[in-house]
Every structure is written in structure tokens, then in C-alpha cells.
Design an enzyme around this catalytic site. Structure first.
Site, PDB file in Angstrom:
ATOM      1  N   GLY A 207     -48.791  -3.650  21.182  1.00  0.00           N
ATOM      2  CA  GLY A 207     -47.622  -2.911  20.720  1.00  0.00           C
ATOM      3  C   GLY A 207     -47.677  -2.555  19.250  1.00  0.00           C
ATOM      4  O   GLY A 207     -47.408  -1.411  18.868  1.00  0.00           O
ATOM      5  N   HIS A 473     -69.312 -10.837  -7.010  1.00  0.00           N
ATOM      6  CA  HIS A 473     -68.091 -10.244  -7.561  1.00  0.00           C
ATOM      7  C   HIS A 473     -68.302  -8.743  -7.678  1.00  0.00           C
ATOM      8  O   HIS A 473     -69.362  -8.301  -8.107  1.00  0.00           O
ATOM      9  CB  HIS A 473     -67.791 -10.842  -8.938  1.00  0.00           C
ATOM     10  CG  HIS A 473     -66.604 -10.215  -9.601  1.00  0.00           C
ATOM     11  ND1 HIS A 473     -65.306 -10.541  -9.263  1.00  0.00           N
ATOM     12  CD2 HIS A 473     -66.522  -9.259 -10.560  1.00  0.00           C
ATOM     13  CE1 HIS A 473     -64.477  -9.819 -10.010  1.00  0.00           C
ATOM     14  NE2 HIS A 473     -65.197  -9.032 -10.794  1.00  0.00           N
TER      15      HIS A 473
END
Length: 488
Positions: A207, A473
Site C-alpha cells: 500500500g 568518506h
């Protein structure tokens, strides 16, 4: 004598196989190919399309459409990144959605996947039989072909992979509504227009995916959910975070709400009567999507004739080795009951292949007991989960010192840099051993981040190892340095 002669003639018309697979889903199709490649005569019986639900009505088409929805979302957000398209400076949120193109793109990808699956199966030497199967006895199957004729086959081993389908909608007055406006998870994908107002019955995984998708394509969308939260299985703070994201995207969500009746309106739309905490109210809509569950495809199989046991909901009962109550008859995929995920079905194939074909050359049988099952809800951001939720961990291990860590995605550098910082992460650990018991990421590429933690859980890697690892990073993975600082 006449009866005996008739029996002999009937038996002579039966084609005998070493293995028969009923249903060509993500377990049945590769299993048929695996049997055929060992030189065993193999038949694959399929009622409609090769590839099963995943390729034809489930994962492949829905995620293709979700990609279109995300493209629309990013197009509207271009100004947030300093990007403007011609003619949109005054009306930056206005875009045009070509629903026919969205649908055709979905159809083309489905056709490609389906054809590839069919070709691989045929190339493996499998006999493909298109028709609806039902058991005559524990070894014999009658197939009703598309032209109305019948074919009988007999198998030494039989594997049932017939899957499940959406629960038929039931609602007072529904018979008076234009059937093209009454949708399930299959028919909603064939819309050629964006609904003016789509009402979604059910706030579960299916849904919420469709609700957000059609909102992004331009529809007004309302979700009706019976319970206190969306995604009832999730921990409440995760469900609440998703609720806020969907509201931010412009969806209307009614909790503690259920539809009681529906009627046509004077405008050609419908009025849906809804029971809420505050009493009854009416919602005017143009299309209604029923997304409140699925039922197994077992009703046409005549399982009692083969001595196959089902539970109260119609799912086939099996043991941890996928063996049914009938000798040499096995069950795979959604038809044996939840969790109903494609990757579970494919793992069922792996278990059967190892145990029945014994391709590993070992006498040790594989089992589905206690297997670690991940899942991803393809909302945007994604919701990826592996292992136990907090409420499950506390119920399962009352004697353990359960700790949890919760961190908003706004603490993740990469999420901020991409301006995709909605959502949160949550981890559940054994506070004494450091064992990771469960992990959820509602965030950008949440399924991929979850998969990293899944690998740690498979390898019995403690949370401290993830905390102390050197992550690139600014990758999303470096969030696994920081979340553990929130353990409590």
C-alpha cells in the site's frame, strides 16, 4: 473388461516425468532448469506467464514504476539543487507525466525479463506446459490447456510453486462501481492515466509503495489503515518516521480507519464511507486500490487428492526441509506462507536443489529453520530491515540485556550532501556480547546500508567491529561508525 481397457488407454496418454514443477516463480523456474540439466525429464506447468509474480506483477514492474516516480520527484526538486528547466522558473513544481510512457517502459522491461526466463528454461531442456494444474492423485496431474483440452502428466517428484494473489476486494456497494476504477496490485500497474484521487485500502508494504508512487506521478492520494500505525510489523518510531515522510510528500493518511461502504457520486467518481476514531466520514475519490493482503494459489490444485495438508488460510504446510505431508511432493515460495519475498522463494530453490539433487555431494540436509531474512520496502527513502525488531528481540530474549541505537539520517554526511536526509536508522544488539540482533535503515539507499549489516550478522561480527572500522568518506556506510554511539 471394458473398464480395464479404458484405464489402459488413459494410462497410455499420460506423459511421465522425473520431476514436475507447478508454477514458474523465482523458485520453480530455476529448479526446473536444474533438474533438466542433470538429464532428468522435467516439466514446468505454468498457468499464465513464465517467471511468476516477481517478473510479471511484482518486483520488476513495480520497481520500474517506482523509478519513474522518483524521476518525477527529483524533477520537481530541481530548484532545491539550483537546477531549473526551461519554463519552470515561475512554476518550478509543475511537470508533465506521460502515463502511457511510464506504463510502456514497465511493459518493455517485463517482456524482456519474461522472455529471458522462458528462453533459459527452454534451453535447459525443460518441457513447458501452459495450463492450469490440479492433482488427480499423489503422482498424477491433470492440466487444463488454454484451448480447453486436457493433458495428464505423472511425476516421480513434484514441486509446488504456485505463489499467491491479491485478496479479492469486499466492500458493500462495490458491485455498482466502474470496475476499471477498482484496482489491486496488478491492475493498478496498467492504468493509462494518473488518477485524480486514489484511495488506498491498507497501509502495509504494498500500500505505501503504490501510494507514494502515484502521489509523485501527480495523484491526490489517501491511505486508510485499520491499525495504529503504518507497516504494523515495524517498530513504532520507524513507522512514525515513514508516516511523516509520506505526509511531507502530500499524502493524506487515516489511521484507525476502515471503509464500510461505497457508492457512485453524481460527478462519476465515488463516495467512500469510512469509519474513524471520530465517527463516520465520506471520502470522494476516483480510483480505489485494495492492498490489504494476499491469498495462496491453492484452491484449484485439488490438494486433498494428493494427500497434501494446508492450514486454515489455505497455505501448504511443510517441514523445515520444504517437504509436504505427501511423499516426494515439496513446496516452495509464497504458497507455503509468509514471509512472502522473492529472495525467500529463491532460497527455497537453493535448499531443494541441495537436498533433492544433492549437488553438494554431502549427506547434510539444508534447512529453512532460523534463516536470516532481509527485506526492503521501496518507498523513497527505502526501508531496509534485517533480523529482529526491538519488540521481537525483547520477547524472544527476555533474559538478555537488549540495547538499541537510534540515529536520524540527518546525522549522515552523505545524506546531507545529497539533500536526502529524511528517515532514521535503528539497531538492536545484545548489550553483553555485542551481537547485532537486528537493524533497520529508513533512509537513502536503506536497503544497501542494511545489506552491510546483514553481512556482519552472517559473519557474527560484533557492532564494535563496525564501529571501529575505517569506512570511506563520505560514503553512506560510514554511518556505521556513528550509530553505535547512541546505544542505550
Amino acid at each position: 473388461m471394458a473398464t480395464t481397457s479404458k484405464l489402459i488407454r488413459t494410462m497410455s496418454n499420460i506423459t511421465k516425468y522425473d520431476a514436475i514443477i507447478i508454477g514458474s516463480g523465482q523458485a520453480g523456474t530455476p529448479l526446473a532448469g536444474a533438474f533438466a540439466k542433470t538429464g532428468q525429464k522435467t516439466a514446468l506447468i505454468e498457468r499464465t506467464h513464465i517467471g511468476g509474480c516477481c517478473i510479471n506483477e511484482g518486483c520488476t514492474p513495480t520497481k520500474t514504476m517506482v523509478a519513474s516516480g522518483r524521476s518525477a520527484y527529483l524533477a520537481r526538486r530541481g530548484q532545491d539543487y539550483g537546477i531549473h528547466t526551461n519554463g519552470t522558473l515561475k512554476r518550478p513544481n509543475e511537470i508533465k507525466v506521460d502515463m502511457l510512457k511510464v506504463r510502456q517502459r514497465k511493459r518493455d522491461i517485463v517482456d524482456s525479463f519474461r522472455q529471458g526466463s522462458e528462453n533459459r528454461t527452454k534451453d535447459a531442456g525443460v518441457d513447458i506446459v501452459i495450463g492450469e494444474a490440479k492433482f488427480v492423485d499423489e503422482r498424477t496431474i491433470e492440466v487444463k490447456m488454454g484451448d480447453g483440452s486436457e493433458k495428464r502428466v505423472m511425476g516421480e517428484k513434484i514441486f509446488i510453486n504456485t505463489g499467491a494473489r491479491p485478496v479479492p476486494p469486499k466492500l458493500k456497494g462495490l458491485e455498482n462501481i466502474d470496475p476499471t476504477k477498482v484496482l489491486d496490485s496488478t491492475s493498478v500497474q496498467e492504468l493509462d492515466v494518473v488518477p485524480a484521487h486514489l484511495v488506498v485500502i491498507g497501509g502495509g508494504y504494498v500500500g505505501v509503495e503504490f501510494a507514494q508512487l502515484f502521489r509523485r506521478l501527480g495523484a491526490k492520494v489517501t491511505i486508510l489503515q485499520r491499525g495504529e500505525q503504518l507497516l504494523q510489523r515495524e517498530d513504532k518510531e520507524v513507522a512514525d518516521a515513514l508516516l511523516e515522510i509520506l505526509k511531507e510528500d502530500g499524502l493524506t493518511i487515516n489511521l484507525y480507519s476502515s471503509a464500510s461502504s461505497i457508492s457512485t457520486s453524481s460527478t462519476g467518481s465515488f463516495d467512500l464511507n469510512v469509519q474513524t476514531e471520530d465517527g463516520e466520514k465520506a471520502i470522494n475519490g476516483t480510483h480505489i486500490l485494495f492492498a490489504a493482503g494476499r491469498i495462496p494459489n491453492t484452491d484449484a490444485l485439488n490438494l486433498p487428492a494428493a494427500g497434501i495438508t494446508t492450514n486454515a488460510r489455505g497455505y501448504i504446510v511443510s517441514n523445515d526441509f520444504l517437504e509436504t505431508s505427501a511423499k516426494n511432493i515439496y513446496v516452495l515460495g509464497d504458497v507455503k506462507g509468509p514471509p512472502a519475498f522473492t529472495h525467500v522463494s529463491y532460497d527455497d530453490f537453493r535448499v531443494i536443489k541441495a537436498n533433492v539433487l544433492n549437488s553438494s555431494g554431502t549427506s547434510t540436509k539444508l534447512s529453512i529453520k532460523d534463516r536470516l531474512v532481509p527485506y526492503v520496502v521501496y518507498t523513497d527513502p527505502q526501508l531496509g530491515h534485517i533480523g529482529l525488531h526491538e519488540h521481537e528481540a525483547r520477547a524472544k530474549y527476555p533474559e538478555r540485556k537488549i540495547k538499541t541505537a537510534k540515529m536520524p539520517m540527518s546525522y549522515v554526511a552523505r545524506a546531507l550532501e545529497t539533500d536526502e536526509s529524511r528517515g532514521m536508522m535503528k539497531a538492536v544488539v545484545d548489550g553483553e556480547s555485542g551481537q547485532i540482533l537486528g537493524f533497520t535503515c529508513l533512509g537513502i539507499e536503506g536497503g544497501e546500508i542494511m545489506s552491510i549489516v546483514q553481512m556482519a550478522m552472517i559473519g557474527n561480527v560484533s557492532y564494535e567491529k563496525l564501529r571501529d572500522a575505517v569506512w570511506a568518506h563520505p560514503a553512506l556506510a560510514e554511518s556505521l561508525n556513528n550509530i553505535w554511539g547512541f546505544l542505550e
